[in-house]
Design an enzyme around this catalytic site. Sequence first.
Site, short mmCIF file in Angstrom:
data_model
loop_
_atom_site.label_atom_id
_atom_site.label_comp_id
_atom_site.label_asym_id
_atom_site.label_seq_id
_atom_site.Cartn_x
_atom_site.Cartn_y
_atom_site.Cartn_z
N ASP A 126 58.07 79.53 85.31
CA ASP A 126 57.43 78.38 85.94
C ASP A 126 56.02 78.28 85.37
O ASP A 126 55.47 79.25 84.83
CB ASP A 126 57.39 78.58 87.46
CG ASP A 126 56.82 77.37 88.19
OD1 ASP A 126 57.23 76.24 87.87
OD2 ASP A 126 55.96 77.57 89.06
N ASP A 159 52.99 75.88 86.85
CA ASP A 159 51.94 75.76 87.86
C ASP A 159 51.95 76.97 88.78
O ASP A 159 52.94 77.24 89.46
CB ASP A 159 52.14 74.48 88.69
CG ASP A 159 51.98 73.23 87.85
OD1 ASP A 159 50.89 73.02 87.29
OD2 ASP A 159 52.95 72.44 87.75
#
Length: 342
Positions: A24, A26
């Site tokens: 991922d 963010d």
Amino acid sequence: MTTAQLPGASDQPLAAAYDTALLDLDGVVYAGAAAIDHAVEALAEARGGGMRLAYVTNNASRPPRVVAEHLTELGVPAEPADVINSAQAAARLVAEKVPAGSKVLVIGGAGLVEALAERGLVAVERLDEGPAAVVQGFDPSVGWERLAEAAYAVQAGLPWVASNTDMSIPTARGTAPGNGTLVAAVSAATGVTPEVAGKPLPPMHRETVLRTGAKRPLVVGDRLDTDIEGAFNGGVDSLLVFTGVATPAQLLAAPAQHRPTYLAADLRGLLEPHPGVTALADGGFDCRGSRAVVVDGELRLTGSGSADRYDGLRALCAAAWAALDRDGAPADGRKALAELGF
């Protein structure tokens, strides 16, 4: 008798145990314009050891090339093909619903526009342009007029696909409303629920596997309800890092689908072996001398043999998850977490 669910163990660094990290972005690699502490160095070492790095994000606002440029500027070299976003998964879903070359109403940013073009679909901005479907993804510039246009299209009966429904997004200044809040506004106005493409749902995992060709992937994320649940749904292992949304307290109360295989403070967890947790005869759990047990609904630390507080957290997780599965109610871990410095 049901076997207690334990945090995973690996006798070699995760970067050596898995061929591809599905990271991922963010809250894991960066927050806003800045890299997360230790991310650049850890990813460079993992890559240097032969692990492939792929960046999998629910944020549909930017095209992969823009994300790759941002990563490269931060010191994490990346190509557009290394980035997989929910816009791509959403565009694939839309393409399966409408004829080739169809117009699609876009409520979102350039990431959605480019993903649709990759599928041979034409992005439009208004219902009166004759779209065959509507697709919605995060973009910070989306305002009332765009949400109203989406509502009109949905009320007209057009298929509606949302890139993701994350209710929040980490930024350099803190946690901000995510695409889920914008989707909820349209849903509230129309009474309709969209089909969702992003994590934790299968379309995103399918998109990721198709684009990376990973054989033994490790999902790396900061959110229990998207990254970790997505790994659970895809049947692959996961590493939770505490640099974004999830907290240790939330982890202790996590249902089975939100429990990661491994946990670490940050991306340096890719470079380390992960110790196992052992069930004890007294009903407690031990991780390298750190011991945890539930007594009268409260988590207690009964040993502190390890200098690593994450060993204590691993033991607490095992005890908390066993109690939750057995009793149906989370144990109180506030005091134990405070003792560990969380």
